[in-house]
Design an enzyme around this catalytic site. Structure first.
Site, PDB file in Angstrom:
ATOM      1  N   SER A   1       0.888  -1.213  -0.100  1.00  0.00           N
ATOM      2  CA  SER A   1      -0.095   0.139   0.003  1.00  0.00           C
ATOM      3  C   SER A   1       1.037   1.385   0.083  1.00  0.00           C
ATOM      4  CB  SER A   1      -0.876   0.163   1.167  1.00  0.00           C
ATOM      5  OG  SER A   1      -1.806   0.832   1.054  1.00  0.00           O
TER       6      SER A   1
ATOM      7  N   ASP B   1      11.131   4.937  -9.369  1.00  0.00           N
ATOM      8  CA  ASP B   1      10.851   5.519 -10.663  1.00  0.00           C
ATOM      9  C   ASP B   1      11.599   6.767 -11.117  1.00  0.00           C
ATOM     10  OD1 ASP B   1       9.300   3.199 -11.378  1.00  0.00           O
ATOM     11  OD2 ASP B   1       7.372   4.224 -11.597  1.00  0.00           O
TER      12      ASP B   1
ATOM     13  N   LYS C   1      -0.790  -4.245  -3.418  1.00  0.00           N
ATOM     14  CA  LYS C   1      -2.067  -3.863  -3.073  1.00  0.00           C
ATOM     15  C   LYS C   1      -2.095  -2.131  -3.594  1.00  0.00           C
ATOM     16  CE  LYS C   1      -5.300  -2.598   0.561  1.00  0.00           C
ATOM     17  NZ  LYS C   1      -5.444  -0.977   0.226  1.00  0.00           N
TER      18      LYS C   1
END
Length: 420
Positions: free
Chosen positions: A319, A330, A344
Site C-alpha cells: 500500500s 521510478d 495492493k
C-alpha cells in the site's frame, strides 16, 4: 466526509426513488434505519471506483433493500453489509461505531491486541497476513507475510469480515487468542514443500506504534550509513522520519538505508510527505478514479537530503509503502533491494456516517510515476536478494543479507561518485 471529491447524484432519480417508489411499488417514506442504509448507498454511488458496481444495477440494489423491513440498528448494519458484499470488494465495508473508533485510534499511533495487519484475498476471500507489527506478540511468535489465517479461536475466518476478524483478535491485555494458520510452502514455483498448518497462541498486549527505528554505522572505508526502519505510515511517521534524517546527518551519515520490509502501509498522505523528504522533483504517484481521470502528487523541492539511498522491500511491503518505494525507484532516487512487494494498489477513503459509524470505500487505484499498476503484481526490486528468517536483534546486522546487499550497493555508488 471523505477526502476525495465525490460527484453529485441525480436529484430527479433520488426524489422519484424516495417518494414515488419504483415501478408498481406503492409510495413510502423512509424510516431512520432506511435513511442510514440510503446514506451508505449514496456515498458508494458517488465515490466507488467501479462505475459498473460489479456489473449490477446499483439503483435496483438500493430499491430492493429499501423494501425490506428494518426494525433495529443491528438489522440495518446487517443489510448494509449484505448490500456492500454485492460489490465483491473486501476493502469497501461498514465500520460500526466501536470499530470505527478503533481504526481511528490505530492510525493515530496507538494500538492494542496481537499486532497483525491483515487483508482479504480478492480472489478466494481468505484472510491473509500482510505483516506483523514490529515488536508485537504476532511478530514475536513468528507470524509471517502471506500466512493465511484459517480460524480465530476456532471460528473460521471465511465467515468473518476484515473488521470482525480484527475485532476477534483484540481483547483485554494479557488475555490469549489462538490462531490457526496455513503457511505457504517453498517460494519457488517448482518447490515440493507443502503448506503447513500451525497453531499460534498469542497473548494480547499494548503495542507501541513508534514507527521509526534508527541506527548509525561507520564502515571501514569511512562511509557513514544511516539506517531508518519505518514500520507503519501512521500520524507520527512524517515527523519521525524527518527527525531521523536530521539526527543521522548530525552523526555523519552520507548514505541511507530505508527499511520498508513488512510495512503494511497506512495513511496515504504520510507516504506522500515522506517521499517529498527524499525527492527534490518529480511525480510521486498517480491516482486514477472510476472514469479514468488522473490526478497526481509531486515533489515540492524540499528534500531533506541528497545522499545516496537504498530501500529494502519484501512481500510484506504494501500500500503506502509501495507508493513510496515506487516513487523513489521510478525517479531513480533510490535502488530497491529485497523481494517483490505485496501488490495492493487500491486507495480507500473514510466517510463519517450520521450515527457515528464509518464507511470505508475503494475510491481509486494508484500508479507509480512510470504508470505501473502494481495491484496484485507488486513492485520488483532492482536487486532481488533472498533472506532467511531473522530474529529481531539480527535486523540490519551481518546476518541480514538484504541489508548487507544494500550497504554494498551504496558503497559502490559513493565510490563512483568520488571518482567522477
Amino acid at each position: 466526509m471523505g477526502k476525495y471529491v465525490v460527484r453529485g447524484l441525480s436529484i430527479l432519480m433520488l426524489v422519484a426513488g424516495l417518494w414515488l417508489g419504483w415501478g408498481s411499488q406503492p409510495a413510502y417514506a423512509l424510516t431512520d434505519e432506511h435513511q442510514l442504509l440510503s446514506e451508505v448507498w449514496r456515498i458508494v454511488n458517488r465515490a466507488y471506483i467501479d462505475e459498473s458496481f460489479n456489473h449490477q444495477n446499483w439503483w435496483f440494489v438500493r430499491q430492493r433493500w429499501l423494501q425490506q423491513p428494518l426494525e433495529t440498528r443491528e438489522e440495518t448494519y446487517g443489510a448494509i453489509d449484505e448490500m456492500l458484499a454485492t460489490l465483491g470488494d473486501p476493502y469497501t465495508r461498514l465500520l460500526p461505531p466501536e470499530q470505527y473508533r478503533s481504526l481511528q485510534t490505530s492510525t493515530s499511533g496507538e494500538l492494542t491486541g496481537v499486532g497483525l495487519q491483515i487483508a482479504k484475498d480478492e480472489q478466494d476471500g481468505t484472510l491473509q497476513v500482510v505483516a506483523p507489527v514490529e515488536g508485537s506478540p504476532a511478530a514475536a511468535a513468528g507470524l509471517q507475510p502471506r500466512d493465511r489465517i484459517l480460524s480465530i479461536d476456532n471460528v473460521a475466518t471465511t465467515t468473518l469480515t476484515l473488521d470482525e476478524a480484527a475485532q476477534r483478535m483484540r481483547g483485554p491485555l494479557g488475555s490469549t487468542v489462538v490462531l490457526t494458520v496455513l503457511r505457504p510452502g517453498g517460494a519457488a514455483p517448482s518447490s515440493l514443500e507443502q503448506p503447513v498448518e500451525q497453531r499460534f497462541e498469542l497473548k494480547r498486549d499494548r503495542i507501541s506504534l513508534n514507527p521509526v527505528t534508527v541506527q548509525f554505522q561507520t564502515l571501514d572505508n569511512g562511509l557513514g550509513i544511516g539506517y531508518i526502519r519505518l514500520s507503519q505510515f501512521n500520524a507520527n511517521a512524517v515527523t519521525a522520519v524527518a527527525q531521523a534524517i536530521k539526527d543521522l546527518e548530525a552523526q555523519g551519515a552520507n548514505a541511507y538505508v530505508l527499511d520498508l520490509r513488512n510495512n503494511p502501509g497506512g495513511l496515504l498522505t504520510a507516504g506522500i510527505e515522506i517521499a517529498r523528504q527524499w525527492l527534490e522533483e518529480g511525480t510521486i504517484v498517480y491516482t486514477v478514479d472510476r472514469q479514468g481521470v488522473l490526478d497526481s502528487y509531486t515533489a515540492t523541492g524540499a528534500a531533506l537530503t541528497q545522499a545516496p539511498l537504498a530501500v529494502l522491500v519484501n512481500e510484506g511491503t504494501a500500500s503506502a509503502s509501495e507508493i513510496l518505494a515506487g516513487a523513489l525507484q521510478d525517479n531513480q532516487r533510490a535502488v530497491l533491494v529485497g523481494g517483490i512487494t505485496f501488490g495492493k494498489g487500491l486507495i480507500q477513503s473514510l466517510f463519517d456516517l450520521s450515527d457515528g459509524s464509518g464507511l470505508v470505500v475503494t475510491v481509486a487505484k494508484y500508479e507509480t510515476p512510470a504508470h505501473h499498476d502494481i495491484n496484485r503484481s507488486g513492485i520488483r526490486p532492482d536487486q532481488r536478494v533472498s533472506l532467511a528468517p531473522l530474529g529481531r536483534d539480527q535486523v540490519a546486522t551481518a546476518a541480514d543479507t538484504q541489508y548487507q546487499a544494500a550497504v554494498e550497493l551504496l558503497t559502490q555508488r559513493v565510490a563512483i561518485a568520488r571518482v567522477s
